[in-house]
Scaffold this motif. Structure first.
Motif, short mmCIF file in Angstrom:
data_model
loop_
_atom_site.label_atom_id
_atom_site.label_comp_id
_atom_site.label_asym_id
_atom_site.label_seq_id
_atom_site.Cartn_x
_atom_site.Cartn_y
_atom_site.Cartn_z
N ASP A 6 -33.51 48.12 -10.40
CA ASP A 6 -33.94 48.97 -9.28
C ASP A 6 -34.89 48.25 -8.32
N ASN A 7 -35.77 47.42 -8.87
CA ASN A 7 -36.75 46.72 -8.02
C ASN A 7 -36.15 45.52 -7.30
N LEU A 8 -34.87 45.22 -7.57
CA LEU A 8 -34.22 44.06 -6.95
C LEU A 8 -33.21 44.46 -5.89
N ILE A 9 -32.96 45.73 -5.73
CA ILE A 9 -31.96 46.19 -4.76
C ILE A 9 -32.64 47.03 -3.68
N PHE A 10 -31.97 47.15 -2.55
CA PHE A 10 -32.58 47.69 -1.32
C PHE A 10 -32.46 49.21 -1.26
N HIS A 11 -33.59 49.85 -0.89
CA HIS A 11 -33.63 51.28 -0.63
C HIS A 11 -34.05 51.48 0.82
N ILE A 12 -33.29 52.23 1.57
CA ILE A 12 -33.62 52.44 2.99
C ILE A 12 -35.01 53.07 3.18
N PHE A 25 -30.51 40.63 6.59
CA PHE A 25 -31.81 41.21 6.95
C PHE A 25 -31.70 42.08 8.21
N ALA A 26 -31.01 41.56 9.23
CA ALA A 26 -30.86 42.32 10.47
C ALA A 26 -30.11 43.62 10.24
N ALA A 27 -29.05 43.56 9.44
CA ALA A 27 -28.27 44.77 9.17
C ALA A 27 -29.10 45.82 8.45
N ALA A 28 -29.87 45.38 7.44
CA ALA A 28 -30.69 46.32 6.68
C ALA A 28 -31.76 46.96 7.55
N VAL A 29 -32.43 46.14 8.36
CA VAL A 29 -33.52 46.66 9.19
C VAL A 29 -32.99 47.54 10.31
N ILE A 30 -31.97 47.08 11.03
CA ILE A 30 -31.47 47.85 12.18
C ILE A 30 -30.78 49.13 11.71
N ALA A 31 -29.84 49.00 10.77
CA ALA A 31 -29.15 50.20 10.28
C ALA A 31 -30.12 51.12 9.53
N GLY A 32 -31.07 50.52 8.81
CA GLY A 32 -32.03 51.34 8.08
C GLY A 32 -32.95 52.12 8.99
N PHE A 33 -33.51 51.48 10.01
CA PHE A 33 -34.38 52.20 10.93
C PHE A 33 -33.60 53.19 11.79
N ALA A 34 -32.32 52.87 12.08
CA ALA A 34 -31.48 53.83 12.80
C ALA A 34 -31.33 55.12 11.98
N LEU A 35 -31.16 54.97 10.68
CA LEU A 35 -31.07 56.16 9.83
C LEU A 35 -32.39 56.91 9.81
N HIS A 36 -33.51 56.19 9.83
CA HIS A 36 -34.81 56.85 9.93
C HIS A 36 -34.90 57.73 11.19
N THR A 69 -21.89 52.52 4.98
CA THR A 69 -21.79 51.08 4.75
C THR A 69 -21.35 50.33 5.99
N SER A 70 -20.45 50.90 6.77
CA SER A 70 -19.95 50.20 7.96
C SER A 70 -21.03 49.96 8.99
N ALA A 71 -22.10 50.78 8.99
CA ALA A 71 -23.21 50.52 9.91
C ALA A 71 -23.85 49.17 9.58
N PHE A 72 -23.97 48.85 8.29
CA PHE A 72 -24.50 47.56 7.88
C PHE A 72 -23.53 46.44 8.27
N HIS A 73 -22.25 46.62 7.97
CA HIS A 73 -21.27 45.57 8.22
C HIS A 73 -21.14 45.26 9.71
N LEU A 74 -21.03 46.29 10.54
CA LEU A 74 -20.83 46.06 11.97
C LEU A 74 -22.09 45.51 12.63
N THR A 75 -23.27 45.90 12.13
CA THR A 75 -24.51 45.32 12.64
C THR A 75 -24.58 43.83 12.30
N ALA A 76 -24.23 43.49 11.07
CA ALA A 76 -24.24 42.08 10.68
C ALA A 76 -23.20 41.28 11.46
N LEU A 77 -22.03 41.84 11.66
CA LEU A 77 -20.98 41.18 12.43
C LEU A 77 -21.46 40.88 13.85
N THR A 78 -22.07 41.87 14.49
CA THR A 78 -22.56 41.70 15.86
C THR A 78 -23.68 40.68 15.92
N THR A 79 -24.62 40.76 14.98
CA THR A 79 -25.75 39.82 14.96
C THR A 79 -25.27 38.39 14.75
#
Length: 263
Positions: free
Chosen positions: A79-85, A144-155, A219-229
């Protein structure tokens, strides 16, 4: 009077003609990128792809448990090794730490096989052409970009602006695996084509098809953000790798420029 008019050359046929037509749409068709140096040197030119594939399987197999017809890792154990939004706003240092470890831990057998296929199709050739340093930069940077951008978008949108079950699931679930980094590599690969539009569109359609068939979630929010970045960074920030001429050609050129001995 002699006929001096130029005769039209016959039309070209075959593989070379086809290659000439599609070359602008293919990456590194302009002569950039590291050249082929033989099978014996290939493993030394793609060390990270080989390391990731081996290590991701080694980490997955002992931790996998059969669940709903597939094998999944025990998320409580890692649990401490995987990402939580929510960690982006609640435990930001923990979120940063997990973005370095989570890409190595694919959450189920389907993702593990999928990531392996993507690396063999696209990651291998990108590391070969661009080098290991650039591969690591794009792979982890776009993750990193996908997690931060898609994660904050969900926020921003959940739950105040939009409250839907798939957003609630995205907020509460864990995120791991190398698929986002693979899509970053795919975007970078498209960026190396002189005319990248068709290849980039193909990757987007690819992801939308997978979304319709299997993912049906955030999941596609992460993938498409990473693709664009990956595309933008490689297209406009990272300069192409220029090929050095063969050693014999460099030696010949240097000999040709030696000063002549005058008596």
């Amino acid at each position: 009077m002699a006929n001096t008019a130029r005769q039209a050359s016959p039309p070209r046929h075959g593989a070379w003609a086809q290659r000439g037509r599609i070359a602008p749409f293919l990456p590194w068709s302009d002569g950039t990128g590291r050249p082929w140096r033989g099978v014996a040197r290939l493993p030394g030119m793609i060390p990270f792809v080989l390391l990731y594939i081996v290590l991701s399987w080694v980490l997955f197999i002992p931790a996998a448990e059969k669940e709903n017809g597939k094998y999944s890792i025990d998320e409580d154990a890692v649990d401490n090794l995987i990402f939580h939004i929510p960690d982006l706003s609640e435990r930001f240092p923990a979120a940063l730490f997990s973005l370095g470890t989570a890409p190595w831990l694919n959450h189920d057998s389907i993702q593990l096989v999928y990531v392996t296929i993507l690396l063999l199709l696209f990651g291998l050739v990108f590391e070969f052409r661009e080098g290991t340093g650039r591969f690591i930069l794009v792979f982890f940077g776009t993750t990193f970009a996908a997690a931060v951008i898609a994660g904050f978008a969900l926020h921003l949108i959940y739950p105040e602006l939009l409250d839907r079950p798939f957003l609630e699931k995205a907020w509460g679930r864990t995120w791991s695996g190398g698929s986002a980094g693979c899509f970053g590599i795919m975007g970078a690969l498209a960026a190396r084509a002189r005319r990248p539009g068709p290849l980039l569109a193909f990757f987007i359609v690819w992801e939308l098809f997978i979304l319709w068939v299997n993912l049906r979630g955030y999941t596609s929010a992460f993938h498409l953000t990473a693709l664009t970045t990956g595309f933008l960074v490689t297209r406009f920030v990272l300069p192409p790798v220029r090929r050095r001429p063969p050693l014999a050609a460099r030696a010949s050129s240097s000999v040709g420029h030696l000063p002549m001995d005058r008596d």
